[in-house]
Write a protein that holds these residues in place. Structure first.
Motif, short mmCIF file in Angstrom:
data_model
loop_
_atom_site.label_atom_id
_atom_site.label_comp_id
_atom_site.label_asym_id
_atom_site.label_seq_id
_atom_site.Cartn_x
_atom_site.Cartn_y
_atom_site.Cartn_z
N GLY A 151 30.81 43.85 32.99
CA GLY A 151 29.80 42.85 33.85
C GLY A 151 28.42 42.52 32.94
N ASN B 39 43.60 49.95 42.99
CA ASN B 39 42.21 49.72 42.87
C ASN B 39 41.59 49.52 41.37
OD1 ASN B 39 41.42 50.20 45.60
ND2 ASN B 39 41.76 52.46 45.30
N LYS C 80 41.53 45.79 41.56
CA LYS C 80 40.50 45.42 42.12
C LYS C 80 39.13 45.58 41.38
CE LYS C 80 42.45 46.59 46.65
NZ LYS C 80 42.25 47.41 48.01
N ALA C 81 38.86 46.64 40.75
CA ALA C 81 37.50 46.82 40.02
C ALA C 81 37.46 45.89 38.76
CB ALA C 81 37.65 48.27 39.42
N LYS D 48 36.18 42.72 40.29
CA LYS D 48 34.61 42.99 40.65
C LYS D 48 33.78 42.71 39.24
CE LYS D 48 35.04 45.51 44.89
NZ LYS D 48 34.58 46.62 45.56
N GLN D 49 34.45 43.00 38.24
CA GLN D 49 33.71 43.12 36.86
C GLN D 49 32.94 44.52 36.86
OE1 GLN D 49 32.61 38.61 36.23
NE2 GLN D 49 32.09 39.79 34.60
N GLN D 50 33.59 45.53 37.24
CA GLN D 50 32.96 46.83 37.37
C GLN D 50 34.36 47.78 36.64
OE1 GLN D 50 32.08 47.50 41.35
NE2 GLN D 50 29.83 47.16 40.70
N ALA E 152 33.61 51.52 40.70
CA ALA E 152 33.52 50.71 41.84
C ALA E 152 34.42 51.87 42.83
CB ALA E 152 34.49 49.76 41.54
N TYR E 153 35.25 52.39 42.39
CA TYR E 153 36.15 53.60 43.20
C TYR E 153 36.28 55.08 42.61
CZ TYR E 153 37.64 48.85 44.85
OH TYR E 153 37.62 47.54 45.36
#
Length: 293
Positions: free
Chosen positions: A70, A234, A237-238, A241-243, A248-249
């Protein structure tokens, strides 16, 4: 003084240095197997173990690492190569204070440098060795000259592959190319395989046994098994989120698996090997020497 002698003199200076970074090169036989994701999350997990970590994105033309972190770096290696910026100027910070260097066009230009530029780069990397404990190099995927050069100069290589037949075939092709390259030695390069997107722990071990059997039989190469990362929604999903998934998880199966591998790496840190090879500056010195043979 010729270029080879200049590099030898720089290495002698390195041997007097007290602190040398551990260099871990992450590579794969093909794109899309999660190599950059592995690099980023391994950096996060090693950072949580108290290591000062810097990622060098050597995947020219792509920006996977910066997307996952990010962050958008203002400068890259090209700015350092041509004297516009120093090594500290091109390091930007990602989550949990992970350092990040964008290779940018500089990686492609490494093959067209003058001896003064080469000497300057090695000295810059010598400076980076003094401020980082671990440097993770995220190479391009496949068997390009740049990838092979980087792997051959490395002492510790993480090979990421998945159970897909094409991924296994391409991983073998990469190892075969490395094995045929001048300067390769089982004693100098430690290759550790990571299975990604596996269905279970046993699936990862089966993947390693399958690849290792043909590598041992036909290439006579040594390869270790570091571990595997299960398929995990996940993780996707991360990325959206650009993480990093580890941020993130942190309690998801993928994060826990990478944490376990990071702990394994940290517990078997090859101190003597680091001192012999001279950190990242030693890697670049060796890479340039190999090209000039």
């Amino acid at each position: 003084m010729d270029q080879a002698q200049q590099l030898r003199n720089i290495i002698k200076q390195q041997n007097m240095q007290q602190h040398l970074a551990r260099v871990i090169t992450v590579t794969s036989g093909k794109g899309g197997v999660g190599k950059s994701n592995m690099s980023v999350n391994m950096a996060i997990q090693l950072g949580r173990l108290g290591k000062k970590v810097v990622i060098l994105d050597a995947d020219f033309g792509l920006a996977n690492v910066e997307v996952m972190l990010g962050t958008r770096p203002r400068y890259n290696m090209a700015d350092m190569i041509y004297g516009r910026k120093g090594i500290k100027d091109i390091i930007c910070r990602g989550p949990e204070n992970i350092g990040f260097i964008s290779g940018g066009s500089g990686i492609k230009e490494l093959s067209n440098l003058s001896k003064d530029q080469i000497s300057g780069i090695v000295n810059m990397m010598y400076e980076l060795d003094s401020i980082a404990d671990v440097i993770i190099i995220d190479t391009g995927a496949g068997i390009s000259d740049a990838v092979i050069d980087m792997v051959l100069a490395s002492s510790e290589v993480l090979l990421v592959t998945t159970p897909e037949p094409t991924s296994i075939t391409d991983a073998y092709a990469l190892l075969k190319t490395i094995n045929k390259a001048p300067g390769y030695s089982n004693d100098n390069i430690k290759i550790k395989m990571i299975g990604n997107r596996t269905l279970s722990m046993s699936d990862g071990e089966e993947l390693y046994n399958k690849l290792n059997s043909v590598v041992t039989k036909f290439l006579h190469m040594n390869m270790e098994y570091l571990g595997s990362v299960p398929f995990d929604v996940n993780l996707t999903k991360a990325v959206m989120k650009q993480q990093p998934v580890s941020v993130a998880y942190p309690n998801t199966p993928a994060s826990k698996s990478i944490k376990a591998m990071a702990e394994k790496l940290a517990n078997v840190e090859p101190e003597n090997q680091r001192q012999t090879l001279g950190g990242l500056s030693g890697l670049f010195s060796k890479m340039f020497r190999n090209r000039n043979k």
